[in-house]
Design a protein around this motif. Structure first.
Motif, short mmCIF file in Angstrom:
data_model
loop_
_atom_site.label_atom_id
_atom_site.label_comp_id
_atom_site.label_asym_id
_atom_site.label_seq_id
_atom_site.Cartn_x
_atom_site.Cartn_y
_atom_site.Cartn_z
N ASP A 52 -1.74 75.99 22.45
CA ASP A 52 -2.38 76.66 21.31
C ASP A 52 -3.85 76.30 21.10
O ASP A 52 -4.43 76.63 20.09
CB ASP A 52 -1.58 76.42 20.03
N LEU A 53 -4.46 75.65 22.07
CA LEU A 53 -5.87 75.31 21.96
C LEU A 53 -6.74 76.39 22.60
O LEU A 53 -6.37 76.97 23.62
CB LEU A 53 -6.15 73.96 22.64
N PRO A 54 -7.91 76.67 22.04
CA PRO A 54 -8.75 77.74 22.59
C PRO A 54 -9.22 77.47 24.02
O PRO A 54 -9.42 78.40 24.79
CB PRO A 54 -9.94 77.81 21.63
N GLU A 72 -1.52 72.37 40.40
CA GLU A 72 -0.63 73.33 39.74
C GLU A 72 -0.89 73.34 38.25
O GLU A 72 -1.29 72.34 37.67
CB GLU A 72 0.83 72.93 39.93
N VAL A 73 -0.61 74.47 37.63
CA VAL A 73 -0.54 74.60 36.19
C VAL A 73 0.77 75.31 35.92
O VAL A 73 0.97 76.44 36.34
CB VAL A 73 -1.73 75.42 35.62
N ASN A 74 1.69 74.61 35.25
CA ASN A 74 3.02 75.14 35.00
C ASN A 74 3.30 75.21 33.51
O ASN A 74 3.13 74.22 32.80
CB ASN A 74 4.09 74.23 35.64
N ARG A 75 3.77 76.33 33.07
CA ARG A 75 4.18 76.47 31.67
C ARG A 75 5.54 75.80 31.50
O ARG A 75 6.48 76.11 32.22
CB ARG A 75 4.24 77.93 31.28
N CYS A 76 5.63 74.88 30.55
CA CYS A 76 6.88 74.15 30.30
C CYS A 76 7.76 74.89 29.29
O CYS A 76 8.97 75.00 29.47
CB CYS A 76 6.59 72.75 29.77
N GLU A 78 7.09 77.37 25.21
CA GLU A 78 6.08 78.14 24.48
C GLU A 78 5.01 77.27 23.84
O GLU A 78 4.03 77.78 23.31
CB GLU A 78 6.72 79.05 23.42
N GLU A 79 5.15 75.95 23.89
CA GLU A 79 4.19 75.06 23.26
C GLU A 79 3.29 74.27 24.22
O GLU A 79 2.22 73.83 23.83
CB GLU A 79 4.91 74.06 22.36
N ALA A 80 3.75 74.07 25.45
CA ALA A 80 3.00 73.17 26.34
C ALA A 80 3.01 73.64 27.79
O ALA A 80 3.88 74.40 28.20
CB ALA A 80 3.59 71.76 26.26
#
Length: 125
Positions: A52-54, A72-76, A78-80
């Motif tokens: 949730d950071l810009p 890598e950038v992995n979505r864990c 909905e928050e992180a």
């Protein structure tokens, strides 16, 4: 240079102006002089940041530009999301869960990741 410190009390990131080679050399000399074991090896490390950071949108938009720096950038959830980096691990032994991970990235990426982590409410403890 980014320095990620993993301890039993938590996880911290520092943004250092010192070169990677100078910093590692100083740590090795300190270990030698103090008679402390030190394992230095290539490795990867990861940490969580809040979605949730810009600045996260900027990071996600630029991730292709940083290929080779961010593994890598992995979505864990909905928050992180998890950011995985390549660098060097320094610990008391090869299996240690506590230690320091250092990596040299572009100035822009180091600054962006440090700023995101500082403002992120998601912290590993």
């Amino acid at each position: 240079m980014l320095k990620l410190t993993y301890t039993h009390n938590g996880f911290y990131i520092d943004y250092l102006q010192e070169s990677l080679e100078t910093w590692v050399t100083t740590r090795v000399i300190l270990a030698l002089r103090s008679g402390t074991s030190l394992c230095v090896e290539p490795s990867s490390a990861s940490f969580l940041i809040s979605l949730d950071l810009p600045y996260v949108n900027q990071l996600l938009e630029d991730v292709n530009e940083f290929t080779g720096e961010i593994v890598e950038v992995n979505r864990c959830d909905e928050e992180a999301m998890e950011v995985v980096l390549e660098g060097t691990w320094l610990g008391s032994d090869i299996a240690s869960e506590e230690g320091i991970f250092i990596c040299r990235l572009s100035d822009r990426l180091e600054s962006l990741l440090y700023q995101i982590w500082q403002e992120s409410p998601v912290k590993i403890n």
